[in-house]
Design an enzyme around this catalytic site. Structure first.
Site, PDB file in Angstrom:
ATOM      1  N   GLU A 136       0.837  -1.210   0.000  1.00  0.00           N
ATOM      2  CA  GLU A 136       0.000   0.000   0.000  1.00  0.00           C
ATOM      3  C   GLU A 136       0.869   1.255   0.000  1.00  0.00           C
ATOM      4  OE1 GLU A 136      -1.731  -0.809   3.725  1.00  0.00           O
ATOM      5  OE2 GLU A 136      -3.383  -1.981   2.920  1.00  0.00           O
ATOM      6  N   CYS A 152       1.127  32.613  12.815  1.00  0.00           N
ATOM      7  CA  CYS A 152       1.492  33.330  14.034  1.00  0.00           C
ATOM      8  C   CYS A 152       2.189  32.433  15.034  1.00  0.00           C
ATOM      9  CB  CYS A 152       0.245  33.935  14.652  1.00  0.00           C
ATOM     10  SG  CYS A 152      -0.344  35.269  13.641  1.00  0.00           S
ATOM     11  N   GLU A 153       3.238  31.791  14.619  1.00  0.00           N
ATOM     12  CA  GLU A 153       4.082  31.130  15.608  1.00  0.00           C
ATOM     13  C   GLU A 153       5.461  30.882  15.047  1.00  0.00           C
ATOM     14  OE1 GLU A 153       1.293  27.632  16.078  1.00  0.00           O
ATOM     15  OE2 GLU A 153       3.246  26.633  16.184  1.00  0.00           O
TER      16      GLU A 153
HETATM   17  C1  LIG Z   1      -1.948   1.024   6.877  1.00  0.00           C
HETATM   18  C2  LIG Z   1      -1.132   1.924   6.049  1.00  0.00           C
HETATM   19  N1  LIG Z   1      -0.883   1.589   4.780  1.00  0.00           N
HETATM   20  C3  LIG Z   1      -0.170   2.395   3.972  1.00  0.00           C
HETATM   21  C4  LIG Z   1       0.332   3.587   4.422  1.00  0.00           C
HETATM   22  C5  LIG Z   1       1.092   4.427   3.466  1.00  0.00           C
HETATM   23  O1  LIG Z   1       2.353   4.677   3.892  1.00  0.00           O
HETATM   24  P1  LIG Z   1       3.396   5.435   2.988  1.00  0.00           P
HETATM   25  O2  LIG Z   1       2.824   6.711   2.587  1.00  0.00           O
HETATM   26  O3  LIG Z   1       4.546   5.567   3.890  1.00  0.00           O
HETATM   27  O4  LIG Z   1       3.697   4.552   1.818  1.00  0.00           O
HETATM   28  C6  LIG Z   1       0.127   3.969   5.732  1.00  0.00           C
HETATM   29  C7  LIG Z   1       0.709   5.191   6.299  1.00  0.00           C
HETATM   30  O5  LIG Z   1       1.828   5.206   6.746  1.00  0.00           O
HETATM   31  C8  LIG Z   1      -0.636   3.115   6.573  1.00  0.00           C
HETATM   32  O6  LIG Z   1      -0.899   3.455   7.822  1.00  0.00           O
END
Ligand SMILES: Cc1ncc(COP(=O)(O)O)c(C=O)c1O
Ligand SMILES: N[C@@H](CCCC[NH3+])C(=O)O
Length: 472
Positions: free
Chosen positions: A298, A369-370
């Site tokens: 993912e 503003c910080e």
């Molecule tokens: C369950 C899950 N899958 C995929 C991702 C995507 O991660 P990245 O953007 O580091 O590829 C994340 C976020 O870190 C996540 O929590």
């Protein structure tokens, strides 16, 4: 400092950092023309003139190429785009067109993906605290699978199936493998002290797997883990994958998803594994751990980050003798929270002279503003930087717009996709009216302005309120 005045003063004689153009930080189609930098065949200066600043610019060709590389490395059906990195209708469609599933982590992301026309069976629902409404939408729509994260969620799914007759849902069991990786504590997720998933330690994940496998409301099709984000060493991702594969091998189901996490280069000199490297390491690790089923990933950041850059306009340059120079732009922590949140580092350059030497050292800050509103703590910039210059920070395509806020009532920037010499606005710029409209008692809010008849301030002006004070 007057407009046109140059930064001067804090020039470091020692070095002029190598240009982001040559350090591989720019989108694929970036080209240096005599008039300045163009991406997707469009000059950045023209984009800023047409669409204003701050502006997120995405190279559509690069987004598509990264999607294709990921699918080539892991195989069709095995890559879900982690939409939390950057999501809008155009992005959801693009990822879908390129053959990726969509990973959504909330009802809002789910709705955006469905609304973009992504079929439900190409969507995967995540979340460590999904509420009933989110689960109801996902189950009714028929999402590809739900990544279940807690015993409470198993209860909710069973109730929705038993009482509301929602269809049986495919699930993957999220586990915390006890292996965490990532560039900052806040983005490491796979350790045993984590709000995410069922711990492998102590038999919790095993109990959850039995419960899901025996449930009439769900079909356990495999196991999921995500060890963390912005991981620059594929061996760390492979170690997490191996730990979870050992567990998955003893659980019903043939699918193992090892999450995202592949890092990107934000600064010159950083090297990162390719999708092919990541795939090779992960495949070897899970096979070695006894897993011979499907392996899914993912990626979020590694798809979107380098395709995007942010354009800002320089508003003030303040030189504090003996201390440093501050260069302020018209955005800041509201469009890039990552430096403030994780100490993340970026580079900057001027689109009018992208390969110019950058001997000036200055703190690049936003307009909030910080004092923590810092984009680059010690930016390398050209010595002739001046007020009203257009400035770009590359590699802001992931978790920039996605984590943008309206701090100080700043409207969020527009997002444009560029390709083949044309730009299209994929997210319009917010207006101050958009923000005021949310304020029920405000001048543009749904309740509309109200004037208390006869009410007077001590100074004599009308006292304006949405409804008479003291009424419900
Ligand atoms: C369950 C899950 N899958 C995929 C991702 C995507 O991660 P990245 O953007 O580091 O590829 C994340 C976020 O870190 C996540 O929590
Ligand atoms: N928001 C983080 C990444 C979080 C990943 C989601 N689990 C970042 O900007 O680096």
């Amino acid at each position: 400092m007057a407009a046109n005045q140059r930064a001067g003063g804090t020039v470091s004689p020692a070095s002029s950092a190598s240009s982001p153009v040559d350090a591989g930080l720019l989108p694929l189609t970036a080209e240096v023309r005599p008039e300045g930098l163009a991406v997707g065949g469009v000059l950045l200066a023209d984009l800023a003139r047409c669409h204003g600043t701050p502006l997120f610019v995405y190279d559509e060709e690069q987004l598509r190429q990264r999607c294709r590389e990921a699918v080539a490395a892991f195989g069709p059906g095995n890559v879900a785009y982690a939409s939390k990195a950057f999501l809008c209708t155009a992005m959801a469609r693009l990822a879908h067109e390129e053959g990726l599933l969509l990973d959504v982590a909330s009802g809002g992301e789910l709705r955006a993906a469905l609304g973009a026309g992504v079929p439900a069976d190409r969507i995967v629902l995540h979340g460590s605290n999904k509420d009933e409404a989110e689960l109801r939408t996902a189950m009714s729509a028929g999402v590809r699978h739900v990544v279940v994260d807690s015993f409470d969620e198993l209860d909710r799914i069973e109730r929705l199936h038993a009482e509301e007759r929602l269809p049986v849902v495919r699930v993957q069991l999220r586990v915390a493998p006890g292996v965490a990786a990532g560039a900052h504590e806040a983005i490491r997720t796979g350790g045993s002290d984590s709000k995410f998933g069922f711990g492998l330690a102590g038999g919790t994940a095993e109990r959850a797997a039995r419960r899901a496998a025996d449930s009439p409301a769900m079909l356990l099709e495999g196991v999921h883990a995500h060890v963390g984000s912005q991981v620059l060493d594929a061996r760390e991702l492979a170690a997490g994958a191996a730990a979870v594969a050992r567990f998955a091998a003893g659980v019903p189901g043939r699918r193992l998803t090892v999450g995202g996490g592949l890092g990107v280069a934000y600064e010159a000199g950083q090297s990162v594994p390719s999708f092919a490297d990541w795939a090779a390491r992960v495949h070897a690790a899970v096979r070695g751990a006894g897993w011979d089923g499907q392996v899914g990933v993912e990626p979020g950041r590694s798809i979107a980050a380098r395709a995007g850059l942010t354009l800002y306009r320089v508003g003030t340059i303040k030189r504090i003798e003996g201390v440093r120079t501050y260069v302020s732009v018209d955005g800041g922590m509201s469009d890039n929270l990552r430096p403030a949140l994780y100490g993340s580092r970026y580079e900057a350059f001027l689109p009018r002279s992208p390969r110019a030497d950058r001997p000036l050292r200055a703190r690049l800050v936003g307009k909030h503003c910080e004092s923590g509103d810092v984009i680059i703590d010690e930016a390398a910039l050209p010595a002739d930087l001046r007020v009203s210059d257009l400035l770009a920070t590359p590699v802001t395509g992931a978790y920039g717009y996605a984590m943008a806020s309206n701090y100080n009532k700043l409207p969020r920037p527009a997002v444009v996709f560029v390709r083949d010499g044309a730009a299209r606005v994929v997210v319009r710029r917010e207006t101050e009216e958009d923000l005021l409209r949310l304020d029920a008692d405000g001048p543009a809010g749904p309740a509309g302005p109200g004037v208390l008849p006869g009410a007077r301030r001590s100074g004599g002006g009308d006292l304006v309120a949405a409804r008479p004070l003291g009424t419900a």
